[in-house]
Design an enzyme around this catalytic site. Sequence first.
Site, PDB file in Angstrom:
ATOM      1  N   LYS A 287       1.083  -1.034  -0.129  1.00 33.95           N
ATOM      2  CA  LYS A 287      -0.228  -0.482  -0.357  1.00 33.95           C
ATOM      3  C   LYS A 287       0.897   1.315  -0.073  1.00 33.95           C
ATOM      4  O   LYS A 287       2.423   1.428   0.099  1.00 33.95           O
ATOM      5  CB  LYS A 287      -1.367  -0.361   1.116  1.00 33.95           C
ATOM      6  CG  LYS A 287      -1.901  -0.819   1.252  1.00 33.95           C
ATOM      7  CD  LYS A 287      -2.439  -0.563   2.675  1.00 33.95           C
ATOM      8  CE  LYS A 287      -3.790  -2.079   2.797  1.00 33.95           C
ATOM      9  NZ  LYS A 287      -5.081  -1.700   0.999  1.00 33.95           N
ATOM     10  N   ARG A 361     -10.316 -11.466   1.299  1.00 36.42           N
ATOM     11  CA  ARG A 361     -11.230 -12.202   0.545  1.00 36.42           C
ATOM     12  C   ARG A 361     -10.583 -13.608   1.573  1.00 36.42           C
ATOM     13  O   ARG A 361     -11.109 -15.034   0.893  1.00 36.42           O
ATOM     14  CB  ARG A 361     -11.207 -12.088  -0.656  1.00 36.42           C
ATOM     15  CG  ARG A 361     -10.421 -11.683  -1.334  1.00 36.42           C
ATOM     16  CD  ARG A 361     -10.196 -10.817  -2.528  1.00 36.42           C
ATOM     17  NE  ARG A 361     -11.052  -9.288  -2.008  1.00 36.42           N
ATOM     18  CZ  ARG A 361     -11.181  -8.278  -2.959  1.00 36.42           C
ATOM     19  NH1 ARG A 361     -11.248  -8.769  -4.181  1.00 36.42           N
ATOM     20  NH2 ARG A 361     -10.992  -7.615  -2.236  1.00 36.42           N
TER      21      ARG A 361
HETATM   22  N1  BES Z   1      -8.129  -3.598   4.359  1.00 35.89           N
HETATM   23  C1  BES Z   1      -8.094  -3.672   2.745  1.00 35.89           C
HETATM   24  C2  BES Z   1      -9.162  -2.463   2.937  1.00 35.89           C
HETATM   25  C3  BES Z   1     -10.232  -1.139   4.134  1.00 35.89           C
HETATM   26  C4  BES Z   1      -9.058   0.213   2.752  1.00 35.89           C
HETATM   27  C5  BES Z   1      -9.957  -1.270   5.638  1.00 35.89           C
HETATM   28  C6  BES Z   1      -8.905   1.060   3.380  1.00 35.89           C
HETATM   29  C7  BES Z   1     -10.427   0.503   5.725  1.00 35.89           C
HETATM   30  C8  BES Z   1      -9.595   0.867   4.562  1.00 35.89           C
HETATM   31  C9  BES Z   1      -8.482  -4.595   1.951  1.00 35.89           C
HETATM   32  O1  BES Z   1      -7.506  -5.696   2.157  1.00 35.89           O
HETATM   33  C10 BES Z   1      -7.731  -3.636   0.799  1.00 35.89           C
HETATM   34  O2  BES Z   1      -6.709  -3.682   1.026  1.00 35.89           O
HETATM   35  N2  BES Z   1      -8.103  -3.403  -0.158  1.00 35.89           N
HETATM   36  C11 BES Z   1      -7.947  -3.600  -1.840  1.00 35.89           C
HETATM   37  C12 BES Z   1      -8.958  -4.178  -2.823  1.00 35.89           C
HETATM   38  C13 BES Z   1      -8.292  -4.286  -3.814  1.00 35.89           C
HETATM   39  C14 BES Z   1      -6.401  -5.260  -3.504  1.00 35.89           C
HETATM   40  C15 BES Z   1      -8.565  -5.595  -4.630  1.00 35.89           C
HETATM   41  C16 BES Z   1      -8.175  -1.844  -1.724  1.00 35.89           C
HETATM   42  O3  BES Z   1     -10.188  -1.622  -0.936  1.00 35.89           O
HETATM   43  O4  BES Z   1      -7.778  -1.461  -2.595  1.00 35.89           O
HETATM   44 MN    MN Z   2      -5.761  -5.107   1.827  1.00 33.99          MN
END
Ligand code: BES
Ligand code: MN
Length: 507
Positions: A287, A361
């Site tokens: 990230k 997931r």
């Molecule tokens: N934990 C995150 C989602 C999230 C983002 C929760 C911001 C709370 C605040 C999740 O694991 C994630 O990283 N999701 C990605 C999915 C993508 C890579 C398909 C996302 O939402 O960008």
């Molecule tokens: Mn994630």
Amino acid sequence: MIESMKIIVTKSDLQSVSADLLVLPFSSIELKTEAGKALAEAGFDIQVLNDFKAEAGEIVVLYGGRTEYCAARIALLGIGEGKTIDDWRKAAVSFASKAVDLKIEKIAVDCSGLEALAAATGQPVETLVAALVEGCCTGSYRFDRLKSGKLDKKSAGEKSKGIAELLLRVDSGVYEEAEKGASDGKIIASCQKMARDMVNLPGNHLHAGDIAKAAVDSGKKYGYEVTVFHKKEIESLGMGGLLAVNKGSHHPPTFTVLDYKPKGKVKAVIALVGKGVTFDSGGISLKPSENMGEMKSDMSGAASVLGAVEAAARLGLPLHVIGLIPATDNMPGSKAQQPGDVITTYSGITVEVGNTDAEGRLILADALSYATEKYKTDVVVDVATLTGACIVSLGYAVAGLFCNNDKLADEIYQAGQQSGEKVWRMPLWDLYGEQIKSDVADVNNTGGRGAGSVTAAKFLEKFIDGHKNWAHIDIAGPSFIPKASGKVNGGTGFGVALLVELLKKWS
Ligand code: BES
Ligand code: MN
Ligand code: ZN
């Protein structure tokens, strides 16, 4: 703090009790008449009513009233028009927060108007009192256990002591109902606080093993069974999703099963699955560093499942409730899983890992399959901080609901309206399944740009083995309020109240 908050429901005259602050709730409608009278009686200048409009949560603190009154300070508390439980709850949050800021420890609330409020809101007195207690605990919550006070001696003394005593003055006709509401409200608030604390604990203070331990401790204390599967057992079970996400970690994963059975008849069997990612760096699909620290909250689903199962046990609900919590952090490193990897999940379904940041997931896939394989359940609900896309759609106040059963969807929606933890339903149409097709495996864990929270839900749907009564609740927004938004910062415990409301409905 909440455990130590003494809640007293009394029929006594307000003049005969003592407190540091007396809270007088007023609706904007009754403001004109009753407020003036009460203030004049208490010896205050009624000019204040030129400013105070009784908007929900509005507070004016007055000093210097008549000495025979039960408190040196009086707070006029606005409850809006006095027609909704949301306004009532908001008012409770507001005065409790104010009380903590003013370091007031003993509060009395004049709840003489409860019957009228019950009529106006269509809510039983019991529910209103529970909401008041919950709101009060929410408002007085502070997370300062990691402050040492070493650098600021003054602030050491400022560590919040919380509210020591909350006294609710009610009319004798509603006393029993109010007592029940107060005691239920206290239980739910205490479970919410546990969840909030866990969410606020950073990644170096809360690992997968700590989530398991919290569950074990809760089970011992409140009499339900908890089984923890450690890494070896997770390997034997073949939970390839959880193991893949854990590959980059220095801390072993856990899979915790909480099992609460009532003493008497079981009205329904409910599985609750919660995402327990103790820190989500994204893994190799790292990230951006800005605000990455907020990803300590990526175990909020696990926290609310733990909170809900504990609440079910403490309330003695006539349901068999199974909580399932896969937990790990998601870290990069030379041992971490890589984009493009193909893994085999617990169900045997293979997954192409298009993006290691879509880790939630993967661990939920294993837990959902385990839940549907091992238990004959009436309902399966999973709760997860699953997608940033859900925040884009619904913001920080509302969770996304994905459900393959209209009746269940409606029940969850209603539970959201009632508990104040609102959800809004999104589609699960098959056309979205196109986006997660894989060339090399059964399914891909990423679905490209559009509809990110829907494709995530479509992915999960593949692992419920055709269960006809499943819901996925994406709490990425409401589980954690970032600093920028200006409200109470940090973990909210979102999901506990919603799930408990649902469980109560089925009881
Ligand atoms: N934990 C995150 C989602 C999230 C983002 C929760 C911001 C709370 C605040 C999740 O694991 C994630 O990283 N999701 C990605 C999915 C993508 C890579 C398909 C996302 O939402 O960008
Ligand atoms: Mn994630
Ligand atoms: Zn995540």
